[in-house]
Design a protein around this motif. Structure first.
Motif, PDB file in Angstrom:
ATOM      1  N   PHE A 143       0.850  -1.198   0.000  1.00  0.00           N
ATOM      2  CA  PHE A 143       0.000   0.000   0.000  1.00  0.00           C
ATOM      3  C   PHE A 143       0.884   1.247   0.000  1.00  0.00           C
ATOM      4  N   GLY A 144       0.488   2.233  -0.833  1.00  0.00           N
ATOM      5  CA  GLY A 144       1.154   3.523  -0.863  1.00  0.00           C
ATOM      6  C   GLY A 144       0.124   4.631  -0.925  1.00  0.00           C
ATOM      7  N   LYS A 145       0.535   5.825  -0.570  1.00  0.00           N
ATOM      8  CA  LYS A 145      -0.382   6.967  -0.574  1.00  0.00           C
ATOM      9  C   LYS A 145       0.318   8.172  -1.185  1.00  0.00           C
ATOM     10  N   PHE A 146      -0.496   9.084  -1.729  1.00  0.00           N
ATOM     11  CA  PHE A 146       0.066  10.280  -2.347  1.00  0.00           C
ATOM     12  C   PHE A 146      -0.919  11.423  -2.186  1.00  0.00           C
ATOM     13  N   VAL A 147      -0.373  12.650  -2.265  1.00  0.00           N
ATOM     14  CA  VAL A 147      -1.218  13.849  -2.332  1.00  0.00           C
ATOM     15  C   VAL A 147      -0.684  14.738  -3.447  1.00  0.00           C
ATOM     16  N   ALA A 195      14.520   7.014   4.471  1.00  0.00           N
ATOM     17  CA  ALA A 195      14.383   5.892   5.391  1.00  0.00           C
ATOM     18  C   ALA A 195      12.931   5.639   5.775  1.00  0.00           C
ATOM     19  N   ALA A 196      12.128   6.709   5.745  1.00  0.00           N
ATOM     20  CA  ALA A 196      10.696   6.546   6.050  1.00  0.00           C
ATOM     21  C   ALA A 196       9.889   6.237   4.812  1.00  0.00           C
ATOM     22  N   ASP A 197      10.573   5.932   3.717  1.00  0.00           N
ATOM     23  CA  ASP A 197       9.928   5.618   2.434  1.00  0.00           C
ATOM     24  C   ASP A 197       9.105   6.778   1.902  1.00  0.00           C
ATOM     25  N   LYS A 198       9.533   8.014   2.161  1.00  0.00           N
ATOM     26  CA  LYS A 198       8.872   9.201   1.625  1.00  0.00           C
ATOM     27  C   LYS A 198       9.687   9.756   0.453  1.00  0.00           C
ATOM     28  N   TYR A 199       8.982  10.288  -0.521  1.00  0.00           N
ATOM     29  CA  TYR A 199       9.609  10.878  -1.718  1.00  0.00           C
ATOM     30  C   TYR A 199      10.249  12.205  -1.323  1.00  0.00           C
ATOM     31  N   THR A 200      11.526  12.371  -1.646  1.00  0.00           N
ATOM     32  CA  THR A 200      12.288  13.532  -1.161  1.00  0.00           C
ATOM     33  C   THR A 200      12.518  14.610  -2.216  1.00  0.00           C
ATOM     34  N   GLU A 201      12.293  14.310  -3.506  1.00  0.00           N
ATOM     35  CA  GLU A 201      12.632  15.276  -4.557  1.00  0.00           C
ATOM     36  C   GLU A 201      11.402  15.967  -5.125  1.00  0.00           C
ATOM     37  N   GLN A 205       7.741   6.639  -8.705  1.00  0.00           N
ATOM     38  CA  GLN A 205       8.526   6.098  -7.597  1.00  0.00           C
ATOM     39  C   GLN A 205       8.144   4.648  -7.305  1.00  0.00           C
ATOM     40  N   ALA A 206       6.879   4.324  -7.396  1.00  0.00           N
ATOM     41  CA  ALA A 206       6.469   2.944  -7.171  1.00  0.00           C
ATOM     42  C   ALA A 206       7.049   2.014  -8.224  1.00  0.00           C
ATOM     43  N   ALA A 207       7.336   2.529  -9.408  1.00  0.00           N
ATOM     44  CA  ALA A 207       7.884   1.697 -10.484  1.00  0.00           C
ATOM     45  C   ALA A 207       9.388   1.516 -10.342  1.00  0.00           C
ATOM     46  N   VAL A 208      10.122   2.602 -10.053  1.00  0.00           N
ATOM     47  CA  VAL A 208      11.596   2.524 -10.083  1.00  0.00           C
ATOM     48  C   VAL A 208      12.189   2.084  -8.753  1.00  0.00           C
ATOM     49  N   CYS A 209      11.434   2.203  -7.659  1.00  0.00           N
ATOM     50  CA  CYS A 209      11.957   1.774  -6.347  1.00  0.00           C
ATOM     51  C   CYS A 209      11.577   0.314  -6.111  1.00  0.00           C
ATOM     52  N   GLY A 210      12.105  -0.567  -6.912  1.00  0.00           N
ATOM     53  CA  GLY A 210      11.697  -1.970  -6.862  1.00  0.00           C
ATOM     54  C   GLY A 210      12.001  -2.637  -5.538  1.00  0.00           C
ATOM     55  N   ASP A 211      13.189  -2.394  -4.985  1.00  0.00           N
ATOM     56  CA  ASP A 211      13.570  -3.049  -3.732  1.00  0.00           C
ATOM     57  C   ASP A 211      12.729  -2.534  -2.573  1.00  0.00           C
ATOM     58  N   SER A 214       4.084  14.268  -0.631  1.00  0.00           N
ATOM     59  CA  SER A 214       3.973  13.949  -2.052  1.00  0.00           C
ATOM     60  C   SER A 214       3.628  12.467  -2.241  1.00  0.00           C
ATOM     61  N   PHE A 215       4.525  11.573  -1.772  1.00  0.00           N
ATOM     62  CA  PHE A 215       4.279  10.130  -1.888  1.00  0.00           C
ATOM     63  C   PHE A 215       4.989   9.429  -0.758  1.00  0.00           C
ATOM     64  N   GLN A 216       4.366   8.385  -0.243  1.00  0.00           N
ATOM     65  CA  GLN A 216       4.987   7.558   0.784  1.00  0.00           C
ATOM     66  C   GLN A 216       4.588   6.106   0.572  1.00  0.00           C
ATOM     67  N   ASN A 217       5.604   5.234   0.624  1.00  0.00           N
ATOM     68  CA  ASN A 217       5.359   3.797   0.579  1.00  0.00           C
ATOM     69  C   ASN A 217       5.018   3.356   1.999  1.00  0.00           C
ATOM     70  N   VAL A 218       3.773   3.036   2.241  1.00  0.00           N
ATOM     71  CA  VAL A 218       3.306   2.752   3.602  1.00  0.00           C
ATOM     72  C   VAL A 218       3.559   1.295   3.975  1.00  0.00           C
ATOM     73  N   ILE A 219       3.165   0.375   3.137  1.00  0.00           N
ATOM     74  CA  ILE A 219       3.301  -1.047   3.441  1.00  0.00           C
ATOM     75  C   ILE A 219       4.028  -1.707   2.281  1.00  0.00           C
ATOM     76  N   LYS A 220       5.211  -2.232   2.554  1.00  0.00           N
ATOM     77  CA  LYS A 220       5.953  -2.965   1.534  1.00  0.00           C
ATOM     78  C   LYS A 220       5.194  -4.242   1.174  1.00  0.00           C
ATOM     79  N   LEU A 221       5.348  -4.680  -0.077  1.00  0.00           N
ATOM     80  CA  LEU A 221       4.629  -5.873  -0.531  1.00  0.00           C
ATOM     81  C   LEU A 221       4.872  -7.042   0.426  1.00  0.00           C
ATOM     82  N   THR A 222       3.794  -7.619   0.938  1.00  0.00           N
ATOM     83  CA  THR A 222       3.895  -8.689   1.933  1.00  0.00           C
ATOM     84  C   THR A 222       2.790  -9.703   1.691  1.00  0.00           C
ATOM     85  N   ASN A 223       3.006 -10.934   2.153  1.00  0.00           N
ATOM     86  CA  ASN A 223       1.966 -11.955   2.058  1.00  0.00           C
ATOM     87  C   ASN A 223       1.220 -12.124   3.376  1.00  0.00           C
ATOM     88  N   ASP A 224       1.509 -11.252   4.345  1.00  0.00           N
ATOM     89  CA  ASP A 224       0.856 -11.298   5.650  1.00  0.00           C
ATOM     90  C   ASP A 224      -0.341 -10.350   5.619  1.00  0.00           C
TER      91      ASP A 224
END
Length: 1912
Positions: free
Chosen positions: A171-175, A292-298, A241-247, A202-212
């Motif tokens: 899950f990710g969110k953006f404004v 480190a908080a998975d927030k978009y900085t640029e 960012q969701a596309a290029v930040c694969g890891d 701007s954008f934050q990756n809230v939950i990394k892809l998980t099977n839980d």
């Protein structure tokens, strides 16, 4: 010697070609390459070989077989071969649950032009690994959506488990960007933009892809909403960012990647303007920037990504987007998602409650289709994907089911030329690389090591110097002599000094010129002057081979020796025939259905007499109902039954049936049929197929011998059972009648218990009027008991039943003769389709017409009934088995008293099932008035509940609490009894929250307005959302004749107080235009059904009057001469008014040539007044009253008036002896004339009462009355309005009338008449004006075709050169034709009523079919001739397909790379808040709405202008730019100021920017004098000017300036006028038009300055009316360049200038170079600027600047002037003088500063002065050792500023317009540009024919428009 070297190389190079005509019967691609060396030969393509034999007389470069045929040694032939190898191929294992491809690795090489096909298999597992990432909009308007998603934890878990066994979810969110204007930057809003919300981000990756899933659900519960300021969101940043930040996101390599994007808002995109306002200019670098908080900085340092960037990156990372969008912004994403190879779009509910459904449906859709792509493809290699049948497949065309193996073919081809450069000249990276071929959704791919070979010949490395074969005068290289300087010939045996003596060999047979006059004879061999000519005698022209579709060799080959050398796969004299049979494939994959031959890409079908498709298949469209058509003949021939069972009728059948025991399978015949025979109730079967004998012209019909009949074993029981039932019924009846006890007994039986009952389900409804959303209520009626048959229930409703009989309103009886509207509803016997919900669709229109025709025929029995109108279609829920049937609602107007008759007539026709020919369903109807209604509903078998559609009769005069009663009346059909008979409906009126009203009770609009905009006002009492319904109704104006009726709802959001309803007004028809007594046309618009707390106000109805163009009031003096005496106390001069006296009008008057006074004043006519007097008191002025003569003049009439023919009157004041003219009085005073009487020998007075009448399109009749005296004759002088009077033509007549002939149609003329006698010419009359009548228009201008697909084209055309009136419509016909131009199908006709829309999109054309297109124009006279063109879409060259046209203003991204070129996006409509959004994404009290930002801004590649008109059509008419605001009809007089400067040239600085900048400086000295200039009216520039503009050039904003947000114009000062339009009116006359610039204040006027480009007098035209945006300049010199400048003025001062240089080229008289030849054609041209500026870094302080010579300089180039200055000011302006006129010039500029942007300008200095400038901006930045960059990570970039169109060659009356450089517009708004894309310091040029408009609309959005056109 240099000249001979050039000739030698050319001669040797052409030697092989010269001999080709002797040996080669047909040319091939090897010969066409014209290779003059061995290496170039074997690089020419597959199969090309070179013969190195010393003695060889044929072409050395040819096909291998041809060289052998010409006796070349087999062992010596040099050739090259490519390779192909499969390095890894593992078979697909379907047991592995992962995506697989086979083979996995290949290597292959290609020769230039070579093509190879690779077979490939792919496998997608049934339930493969899945990564699902949800990206959600967290602006405040999505709060309820987030809450719903939090509650869907279990449903989400079950969904992903259903989709895959191996899944992850994130899950990710953006404004949006946290910067103004996107975000409110006040500290309080940055902390918490909304109550209980998080700070903006701007954008934050809230939950990394998980099977839980439990972890996912718990983390999601912690999230809170945020907010921003503007409506569009920054979702593009988040997607990237969701596309290029694969890891960081957690994408897995072997899984399917889905990204669900959820929002209710539009989107920001690259360069949309918002970031320019916030100062963010750098492009997105496409890298991952999460902290480190998975927030978009640029977000505050980089722009949003572009659409092509997202397409490319999502494809690269195998991510499939799923857009879940609410209705507010759905249309934007509906266009966006189509640009992705695979993407899905779903309509999201307001609260996102259906997001899981969208995800599930999207995943199933994605699994059902597969899209192939070739990634990392070298530039020199093209890739196509083919289906297993060999057809080229588009994106998503492969249908592969999960779990199955799909098979494809990949066609790879090495190009020969890339951007006009040979493939072997490309960089290594462009010729070879590792390609990845894979489905879009796969991570695995087929890797292909591809390389384009450029082999060389080893013999070129060891030449034989001074070879004996070359006579010691050259080297022998690969069998050919390469001669030294001074020697020529194939054996170097001809000296250059004597080469021209031997000329006999250069004379072709039948010619008298050496080398056909096209070359030089050297050593007996012709060396052609240019590369255009070739052949032994230069007799062949490379541009004169056969053409197809207007293209040389169909653009599929090259012209060699007068023949087309076709590319591989093409054949024919013009390369028009594809060798492939792909275009001949039928629906079954065969060739021409086996019934024809494939020739030249088309099927030549055998003549069968049957209608066939282009692939020789049965034309089902021509044979619809094939089974039905054969049915009756099959019955009569096979069974002697049916409607043709009579023998005579059966003989009429044209075919014979064949009875068979077994029929063919249905998939092997054309059609398989079955019908029931009415005679015996049996079913029979037959098939229809092609005949066995191909010569037969009838289809073969085989009939199955055996019928299928129902069993007949128990038929004898039927009569017995019927008899027993009848007997039982009689017994029961007797018992019931005579035995009371039997009734009690029968009641105990189960079948005889209580019967069926029908009645209303509810007892009562309580409704609040403010909450009503409809004017009807659906109340349920239920049925109990066994529902085994049909019951029809009649019902009625009565309004205001709460009123007692003595109520005041109840005692008012309505007028029975009053005509009211009766709403009528019927259920049609046809199913409802989605098309019927769209009133504008053709299906709806046809059904509406059918309904109207039949209902009008039925209801005409009702006295006083009018035709039905406002017909619409719908469905009704809870209608039993009929709920999918169509319900028709219409309105019938009739007298109130006819209500019972209408109900009876309606019920009668409904029960019969027919309204004349209209089929209806029995049992349903509704007829209503304004106070009661009646109807019926039907319970079908098995139905227990239906709804009754009850009208509520909501009216303003209703009581605060009113009651309606609905009653179930009876059951006319069926056995049910009425149970609950009544239902009461109570409606309570509340305090209104809003009041709706029209602003006034009546409006008047002219037909010429085109649209009547009716404002609807809302008075807000309590703010909120509310609605009201509007609808129009005919009075004397009729729907679709005078106007187009409208009906709909207006929705007002919070704070909205006014909306406008547009009603289209139609032009007057030809028949109506001839009626003299025209009826006033009126219609009304009503406001009804206010909802959500609203009510109707003061004006709920408004009446709209449609007026034709009203004739202006005409005011003039009553007499041409007024006589007074000195004794008269006053002079009273009458002024009369004629025509249109119903409105007030004013005119001004003034005296002229009076001795004692100068008087003036207004004369005001009130409505109805026809005469006013001007009264002059001669004694109120100084000096004694004495005899005098003076004039009075009328001028400056009001906008609704005009001055008539007597606009002046002569006032004679005498001493009582009689009138005297001024000349007579003067001659009397000098003693020449007797004071007592007038001499007959004097000059005659002017004729009186002169009047002109147009008698035809080319004729004017002029009449007058003779003056006193004896005139010998009269002279009539006439000229075109606007031309100088001195150029008038003169006619001498002896009568008091004259007939002027051979005039221009629909053109304004001016005339004067004078009488003459022996003394000479007398006095002339005042100017008489007259306009000739209209004539039929000429044929439209050139036709252009925009080929969108092989079956879709967009045809456009230009306005006729001779409109001869106002064009009112166009008609387009298109007809399929054969090669003999004969029709092979029906012609289809389309009429276009809007003359501005000269464009038509035609779909569903037959593939590979040639069509003839015809277009003609219409004006009030009638239709003109056709312009026609013929084109076959399938034969058009393979060029980049145009994107389907988007109705918004499109934008092109030219820097996205080859694979994603020409993407279209949308205009600043995206930036508007969603219409009707319940919670717009705006925070805080200070709401800044988009579209209100007015700051000027610039950015690289943009235009600096605003307010450019954005036509929906790229071929927008030029004339639309000529109208001033409001379309001024008055004649203006302004003054022209001439400023003469000292010397011959204008003193000026070198700061001129042609077309885009301003002229700074310009010190002008000298005297000033003025001259009167009359500006022409558009409405009067007919015949010769304006509508017949012969040539025009538009100079727009195609320049770009570096952004400098601090250097803006003073607020209130106008911007630069948007663009200049130059239109040639004649060899010496020019019309200059411009578009109004943006200005925060009102524009007061304009100034136009012009002078010769090489210096001279500066002339000025002041335009004092802001409504005028054009001037006409005359007396220009032909073939001289002029510099024009236009600027605007406001109260704050003058704005910057728009400049343009223009030349009118025409043939001139050799004896007088300044006088054009009469009748000669003329065209516009403009000098060009130097070529693109190229910067090369030499050091951090110096650079080299180079440029190309101007293609079309104005005069001979003497040198160049280069200026250099700092962009932001500071420092001195440096100038450099560069002499010479070489093709490329360079200059080294030292002493520059690092990190400072510089602006360079280069201007050519010619013999005619200085030409236009080329400008460029560059910055040198020192980074890591001095590398250079420009505001990005690029090594170096260069931006060209194209300031002026540089080479225009437009000609009159030709169908093609040729353009060669940036910035051209044709007369239709067409612009040809040269696009430049700059990356990493490399400048590449892409020259394309495109229509481009660039502008900044609304101050926030940059828009471009791109469309490619193929002209015919």
């Amino acid at each position: 010697m240099g000249r001979w070297t050039i000739h030698l190389s050319v001669g040797l190079g052409l030697l092989a070609v010269l001999l080709t005509s002797c040996y080669a019967e047909t040319v091939n691609h090897c010969l066409a390459a014209r290779a003059n060396t061995c290496s170039l030969c074997i690089q020419s393509g597959k199969g090309c070989a070179y013969c190195p034999d010393e003695i060889f007389n044929g072409p050395r470069c040819d096909l291998h077989a041809n060289l052998l045929a010409h006796n070349c040694s087999a062992g010596a032939i040099i050739t090259a071969h490519s390779s192909r190898k499969i390095e890894k191929e593992e078979q697909i294992n379907v047991k592995l649950h992962q995506a697989q491809v086979s083979p996995q690795l290949m290597s292959m090489s290609f020769l230039p032009g070579e093509e190879k096909v690779v077979d490939m298999e792919v496998f997608a597992p049934t339930k493969g690994p899945l990564d699902l990432y949800i990206l959600m909009d967290f602006s405040n308007s999505m709060a309820d959506d987030l809450d719903n998603l939090k509650r869907m934890g279990k449903e989400l878990a079950s969904l992903v488990e259903k989709l895959s066994d191996d899944y992850t979810i994130g899950f990710g969110k953006f404004v949006d960007k946290v910067v103004e204007p996107q975000t409110d930057m006040r500290p309080i809003k940055l902390a918490q933009p909304w109550p209980n919300s998080d700070p903006p981000f701007s954008f934050q990756n809230v939950i990394k892809l998980t099977n839980d899933l439990d972890f996912f659900t718990s983390e999601l519960q912690k999230e809170r909403i945020s907010g921003n300021l503007d409506a569009p969101e920054g979702g593009f940043d988040a997607i990237l960012q969701a596309a290029v930040c694969g890891d960081k996101i957690g994408w897995r390599s072997h899984s399917t990647h889905l990204l669900v994007f959820s929002t209710e808002s539009a989107f920001h995109y690259e360069s949309d303007g918002a970031n320019v306002l916030s100062g963010i200019l750098p492009r997105n670098d496409e890298h991952c920037h999460l902290d480190a908080a998975d927030k978009y900085t640029e977000d505050t340092r980089q722009d949003y990504p572009s659409v092509p960037t997202l397409v490319r990156l999502l494809g690269k990372h195998n991510i499939i987007p799923i857009f879940a969008i609410t209705n507010h912004s759905f249309t934007y994403y509906e266009k966006l998602y189509k640009y992705f190879p695979i993407a899905e779009l779903g309509l999201l509910q307001e609260d996102s409650s259906n997001i899981l459904t969208i995800m599930g449906n999207a995943f199933e859709s994605i699994r059902s289709k597969m899209s192939m792509r070739a990634e990392d493809r070298p530039k020199a290699i093209n890739a196509q994907f083919l289906s297993s049948s060999g057809k080229v497949a588009e994106y998503g065309a492969f249908q592969v089911k999960p779990g199955e193996i799909g098979k494809f073919k990949v066609r790879l081809q090495a190009q020969k030329m890339v951007d006009e450069q040979h493939v072997c000249e490309l960089n290594k990276a462009d010729k070879e690389g590792l390609m990845r071929v894979k489905p879009t959704t796969f991570g695995t791919a087929l890797n292909i090591k591809a390389e384009v070979l450029c082999p060389t010949c080893s013999c070129e490395k060891s030449p034989a110097p001074r070879a004996t074969r070359c006579n010691g005068n050259g080297d022998l290289v690969c069998g050919k002599c390469q001669c030294y300087d001074g020697w020529l010939g194939p054996l170097c045996n001809c000296s250059a000094s004597v080469s021209t003596r031997d000329t006999a060999m250069c004379m072709g047979p039948g010619t008298t010129e050496l080398c056909s006059g096209r070359g030089t004879c050297l050593c007996g061999i012709c060396v052609c002057n240019t590369e255009q000519f070739e052949g032994p005698y230069c007799q062949f022209d490379k541009t004169q081979c056969q053409r197809f579709g207007g293209f040389l060799c169909n653009d599929r080959g090259s012209c060699v020796m007068g023949q087309c050398a076709c590319n591989d796969g093409w054949d024919g004299p013009a390369c028009e025939c594809p060798k492939s049979s792909q275009t001949c494939l039928d629906s079954k994959g065969g060739i021409c259905n086996g019934r024809g031959d494939c020739k030249c890409g088309r099927c030549e079908c055998q003549d069968t007499g049957m209608p066939l498709t282009p692939t020789c298949e049965a034309n089902f469209q021509a044979q619809l109902g094939m089974c039905e058509a054969k049915r009756s003949c099959v019955q009569c021939q096979a069974w002697k039954t049916g409607e043709r069972k009579d023998e005579d009728k059966c003989k009429e059948c044209k075919f014979k049936v064949l009875m068979v025991d077994e029929l063919k399978e249905s998939d092997k015949v054309i059609d398989a049929c079955s019908f029931r025979d009415e005679d015996d109730d049996c079913t029979y079967y037959y098939t229809v197929d092609y005949p066995q004998n191909r010569t037969d012209k009838e289809l073969e019909v085989q009939v199955l011998k055996k019928k299928e009949c129902p069993p007949a074993g128990f038929l004898w029981l039927i009569p017995l059972i019927m008899f027993l039932m009848l007997l039982l019924g009689l017994l029961l009846l007797c018992c019931w009648k005579y035995c009371a006890c039997c009734k009690a007994c029968l009641a105990l039986l189960p079948c005889c218990k209580r019967g069926r009952m029908v009645g209303f389900k509810e007892d009562e409804y309580l409704l609040r009027q403010s909450l009503l959303t409809s004017d009807h209520l659906d109340t349920p009626m239920v049925r109990t008991g066994p529902p085994k048959s049909t019951d029809v229930v009649r019902w009625k409703v009565t309004d205001n039943v709460h009123r007692a009989p003595n109520h005041p309103q109840a005692q008012i009886q309505p007028n029975p003769k009053e005509t009211i509207q009766f709403p009528v509803s019927l259920r049609l016997n046809r199913m409802f389709s989605e098309n019927l919900s769209h009133p504008e669709y053709r299906d709806t229109e046809l059904l509406r017409k059918e309904v109207a025709d039949n209902l009008n025929e039925v209801y005409k029995q009702i006295p006083g009934a009018q035709k039905v109108q406002k017909t619409s279609f719908r469905t009704q829920r809870n209608a039993g088995k009929r709920q999918d049937y169509t319900i028709m609602d219409t309105v019938l107007s009739a007298p109130r008293s006819s209500y019972p008759d209408i109900v009876k007539l309606t019920e009668k026709n409904v029960q019969s099932g027919n309204f004349r020919d209209l089929k209806v369903v029995p049992g349903y109807y509704t007829v209503a008035t304004d106070r009661e209604a009646a109807g019926a509903v039907e319970f079908q078998q098995g139905v227990e509940l239906v709804d009754v559609h009850v009208p509520l009769f909501v009216k303003d005069e209703d009581d605060d609490k009113k009651q309606l009663q609905v009653e179930a009346v009876d059951v006319p059909l069926g056995i049910a009894e009425i149970g609950k008979r009544f239902v009461n409906i109570t409606i309570i009126k509340e305090h209104a929250k809003s009041v709706f009203s029209f602003l006034q009770p009546a409006y008047t609009y002219s037909r010429s307005d085109g649209v009547a905009n009716i404002p609807v006002s809302r008075e807000i009492i309590e703010d909120g959302r509310t609605q009201v319904t509007y609808r129009t109704r005919d009075l004397t104006a009729k729907d679709k004749k005078d106007y187009v009726t409208v009906e709909g709802d207006l929705t007002y959001g919070p704070g909205e107080t006014q909306k406008t309803v547009p009603v289209r007004l139609l032009e007057l028809g030809e028949k109506d235009g001839l009626l003299e007594d025209k009826q006033v046309k009126q219609f009304v618009m009503d406001l009804v059904n206010p909802r959500q707390g609203a009510k109707l106000g003061r004006f709920p109805r408004t009446t709209v009057t449609i007026t034709d163009q009203p004739e202006p009031s005409v005011m003039m003096f009553k007499k041409g001469t007024q006589n007074f005496t000195m004794a008269d106390p006053t002079y009273t001069i009458p002024v009369v008014r004629t025509r249109n006296q119903d409105s007030p009008a004013t005119v001004k008057w003034r005296t002229k040539k009076a001795q004692r006074f100068e008087l003036s004043g207004p004369l005001k006519f009130a409505p109805g007044e026809s005469e006013k007097n001007i009264v002059i008191d001669p004694r109120a002025h100084p000096g004694p009253v004495q005899p005098e003569t003076f004039q009075l003049e009328l001028f400056d009439p009001s906008s609704n008036a005009a001055v008539g023919e007597r606009k002046t009157t002569l006032v004679n004041v005498t001493d009582g002896a009689g009138p005297k003219s001024p000349e007579t009085a003067q001659m009397q005073s000098m003693g020449f004339i007797n004071q007592k009487c007038s001499s007959p020998g004097g000059h005659l007075f002017s004729p009186t009462n002169a009047r002109a009448t147009a008698t035809g399109p080319k004729n004017i009749r002029l009449n007058w009355e003779p003056p006193s005296g004896n005139p010998l004759g009269y002279k009539v002088k006439y000229w075109i309005y606007g031309d100088p009077e001195k150029d008038a033509q003169v006619v001498d007549v002896k009568t008091t009338h004259a007939e002027l002939t051979n005039l221009y149609p629909y053109c304004d003329y001016e005339m004067r008449v004078c009488a003459y006698n022996g003394v000479g010419d007398g006095y002339e009359t005042d100017v008489i004006s007259c306009q000739t009548l209209e004539d039929a228009p000429g044929e439209p201008g050139r036709l252009a075709f925009n080929v969108i697909s092989p079956t879709v084209t967009q045809v456009s055309w230009a306005e006729p050169a001779e409109t001869n009136g106002n064009i009112t419509a166009y008609e387009v016909l298109y007809t399929p034709i054969d090669d003999d131009m004969k029709p092979v199908g029906a012609a289809k006709k389309v009429k276009i009523d809007n003359p501005k829309k000269r464009m038509l999109l035609i779909e569903n054309l037959q593939k590979s079919q040639t069509y003839q297109y015809k277009v003609r124009a219409k004006n009030s006279v009638g239709w003109g001739p056709f312009r026609d063109a013929t084109i076959n879409l399938a034969s058009q060259p393979a060029r980049p397909l145009s994107i389907p046209i988007i109705p918004d203003i499109p934008i092109v991204d030219a820097e996205a790379g080859d694979e994603y070129d020409s993407y279209l996006m949308y205009s600043n409509e995206v930036l508007k808040s969603p219409a009707g959004s319940k919670t717009p994404s705006v925070s805080g009290e200070d709401q800044i709405m988009n579209g209100k930002w007015d700051q000027s801004f610039l950015f690289p590649g943009s235009s600096a202008s605003r307010n450019m008109s954005a036509s929906s059509s790229p071929m927008s008419t030029l004339s639309s730019n000529y109208r001033g605001a409001g379309g001024s009809m008055s004649t203006m007089e302004t003054s022209t100021t001439y400023m003469s400067g000292q010397g011959n040239s204008l003193s000026r600085r070198q700061d001129m920017m042609i077309g885009g900048g301003a002229m700074e400086g310009g010190v002008i000295r000298g005297g000033v004098h003025t001259k009167e200039v009359v500006m022409r009216k558009r409405s009067e520039n007919r015949g010769y000017f304006d509508e017949n503009i012969r040539d025009s050039i538009v100079m727009g904003d195609v320049s770009s300036n570096f952004p400098d947000l601090d250097t803006r114009l003073t607020p209130g000062v106008p911007d630069t006028p948007t663009r200049l339009v130059f239109s040639a009116l004649g060899p010496t006359a020019l019309k200059v038009s411009w578009q109004e610039p943006h200005c925060e204040r009102d524009i007061l006027g304009y100034s136009v300055l012009y002078q010769l480009l090489n210096g001279g007098e500066v002339k000025r035209i002041n335009v004092t009316s802001p409504a005028e945006n054009s001037v006409i300049v005359q007396d220009l010199l032909p073939n001289h360049s002029y510099l024009f400048k236009v600027k605007a003025q406001s109260q704050e001062g003058w704005g910057p200038e728009r400049e343009g240089v223009i030349t009118i080229e025409s043939a001139v008289d050799p004896k007088s170079p300044l006088s054009p030849m009469p009748g000669s054609p003329f065209t516009l041209s403009t000098p060009s600027a130097p070529g693109p500026l190229v910067f090369t870094a030499l050091s951090p302080e110096a650079l080299q600047l180079s440029w190309e010579k101007p293609r079309k300089p104005n005069g001979d180039i003497l040198g160049y002037v280069v200026t250099c200055e700092q962009l932001h000011g500071g420092g001195d302006v440096r100038s450099f003088q560069v002499n010479g006129d070489s093709s490329e010039t360079s200059l080294t500029v030292p002493n520059l500063s690092e990190n400072v942007p510089y602006k360079f300008k280069v201007q050519a200095r010619t013999t005619q002065g200085f030409g236009p400038e080329r400008e460029g901006i560059i910055t040198i930045e020192s980074q890591d050792g001095g590398s250079m960059s420009q505001y990005s990570s690029q090594s170096m970039t260069r931006r060209d500023v194209f300031n002026l169109p540089t080479e225009v060659n437009t000609r009159t009356n030709v169908s093609h317009t040729m353009f060669n450089d940036p910035g051209y517009f044709t007369a239709d708004g067409m612009m040809m540009t040269t696009q430049h894309s700059e990356t990493s310091g490399m400048v590449t040029r892409q020259i394309t024919k495109e229509v481009v408009q660039r502008s900044v609309v609304g101050g926030t959005t940059v828009t471009k428009k791109v469309e490619r056109f193929y002209e015919s």
